[in-house]
Design a protein around this motif. Structure first.
Motif, PDB file in Angstrom:
ATOM      1  N   LEU A  46     -32.084 -23.210  13.599  1.00  0.00           N
ATOM      2  CA  LEU A  46     -31.128 -24.303  13.411  1.00  0.00           C
ATOM      3  C   LEU A  46     -30.600 -24.817  14.749  1.00  0.00           C
ATOM      4  N   THR A  47     -30.321 -23.902  15.665  1.00  0.00           N
ATOM      5  CA  THR A  47     -29.838 -24.312  16.984  1.00  0.00           C
ATOM      6  C   THR A  47     -30.921 -25.069  17.741  1.00  0.00           C
ATOM      7  N   LYS A  48     -32.159 -24.619  17.598  1.00  0.00           N
ATOM      8  CA  LYS A  48     -33.283 -25.294  18.250  1.00  0.00           C
ATOM      9  C   LYS A  48     -33.445 -26.723  17.727  1.00  0.00           C
TER      10      LYS A  48
ATOM     11  N   ARG B 271     -25.610 -19.865  23.638  1.00  0.00           N
ATOM     12  CA  ARG B 271     -25.619 -20.903  24.673  1.00  0.00           C
ATOM     13  C   ARG B 271     -25.779 -22.284  24.037  1.00  0.00           C
ATOM     14  N   GLY B 272     -26.669 -22.382  23.046  1.00  0.00           N
ATOM     15  CA  GLY B 272     -26.864 -23.655  22.369  1.00  0.00           C
ATOM     16  C   GLY B 272     -25.614 -24.109  21.634  1.00  0.00           C
ATOM     17  N   VAL B 273     -24.931 -23.169  20.992  1.00  0.00           N
ATOM     18  CA  VAL B 273     -23.692 -23.494  20.283  1.00  0.00           C
ATOM     19  C   VAL B 273     -22.625 -23.962  21.271  1.00  0.00           C
TER      20      VAL B 273
ATOM     21  N   SER C 208     -23.407 -27.456  22.525  1.00  0.00           N
ATOM     22  CA  SER C 208     -23.158 -28.451  21.487  1.00  0.00           C
ATOM     23  C   SER C 208     -21.667 -28.740  21.358  1.00  0.00           C
ATOM     24  N   ARG C 209     -20.860 -27.693  21.381  1.00  0.00           N
ATOM     25  CA  ARG C 209     -19.412 -27.879  21.277  1.00  0.00           C
ATOM     26  C   ARG C 209     -18.870 -28.620  22.489  1.00  0.00           C
ATOM     27  N   LEU C 210     -19.433 -28.333  23.659  1.00  0.00           N
ATOM     28  CA  LEU C 210     -18.992 -29.007  24.876  1.00  0.00           C
ATOM     29  C   LEU C 210     -19.320 -30.493  24.814  1.00  0.00           C
TER      30      LEU C 210
END
Length: 204
Positions: free
Chosen positions: A131-133, A191-193, A196-198
């Motif tokens: 999902l993150t990918k 890291r992906g999460v 994305s939040r940033l």
């Protein structure tokens, strides 16, 4: 190939090996799109165990969705994007490991145990990674993310909690010990999460 899990794994592996221009690979991708289940997941339509099933199989779904996630964004057609979105929604609707029609109870306790290699197996880390990918940051991932964070050891690593006994000549890593592979994928997800939040906080 008539199993969605096997076909998905093969497609994902071939894409990683650089075969994205091979027409045979795209025939396999087309087949995965053709057999996608009505609920957005995947089944194995020619396997006796699934003849009467209507609910998507998590194993078939994660392998097929991982294959779609490996396709470079520039090569994703609207049909591919739609199939990936439907598959992602299947996982999200279940909060990655919960029964959506039974009070959101845990479907299988084994899905909470982190293992590698995955083969056709499903667990919360693999679901989060795919999902993150695909670029997802959804509140329905929160419970699985919390479980992943809880599993981090004091030294900042994650342990291998289950191994595919009997399916390999030798285990890659000892069960119960810190795992390079699990730690790599867990950090990739977090890291992906974070990124994305940033992005959401700072805007375009």
């Amino acid at each position: 190939m008539t199993l969605s899990c096997l076909s998905g794994n093969v497609v994902a592996a071939l894409l990683r090996l650089g075969y994205e221009d091979d027409p045979r690979l795209w025939r396999a991708v087309g087949w995965l799109l053709e057999i996608q289940n009505a609920d957005g997941g995947w089944l194995c339509p020619y396997w006796k165990a699934h003849v009467r099933d209507k609910h998507g199989c998590f194993f078939g779904t994660i392998c097929s969705l991982e294959a779609l996630a490996e396709i470079p964004p520039a090569r994703r057609t609207p049909a591919l994007e739609k199939a990936a979105a439907r598959g992602a929604e299947f996982l999200l609707r279940h909060h990655l490991y919960k029964a959506d029609h039974h009070g959101f109870r845990t479907i299988k306790a084994g899905w909470l145990k982190l293992g590698f290699p995955w083969f056709y197996r499903y667990d919360i880390l693999r679901g989060l990674w795919v999902l993150t990918k695909l670029g997802y940051q959804d509140e329905r991932m929160a419970d699985a993310l919390a479980l992943l964070r809880e599993k981090r050891t004091p030294n900042g690593k994650w342990a291998l909690e289950v191994t595919p006994f009997g399916r390999m000549q030798a285990s890659l890593e000892p069960e119960g010990r810190p795992s390079k592979w699990i730690t790599l994928y867990a950090l990739w997800v977090l890291r992906g999460v974070h990124k994305s939040r940033l992005r959401n906080r700072l805007g375009p």
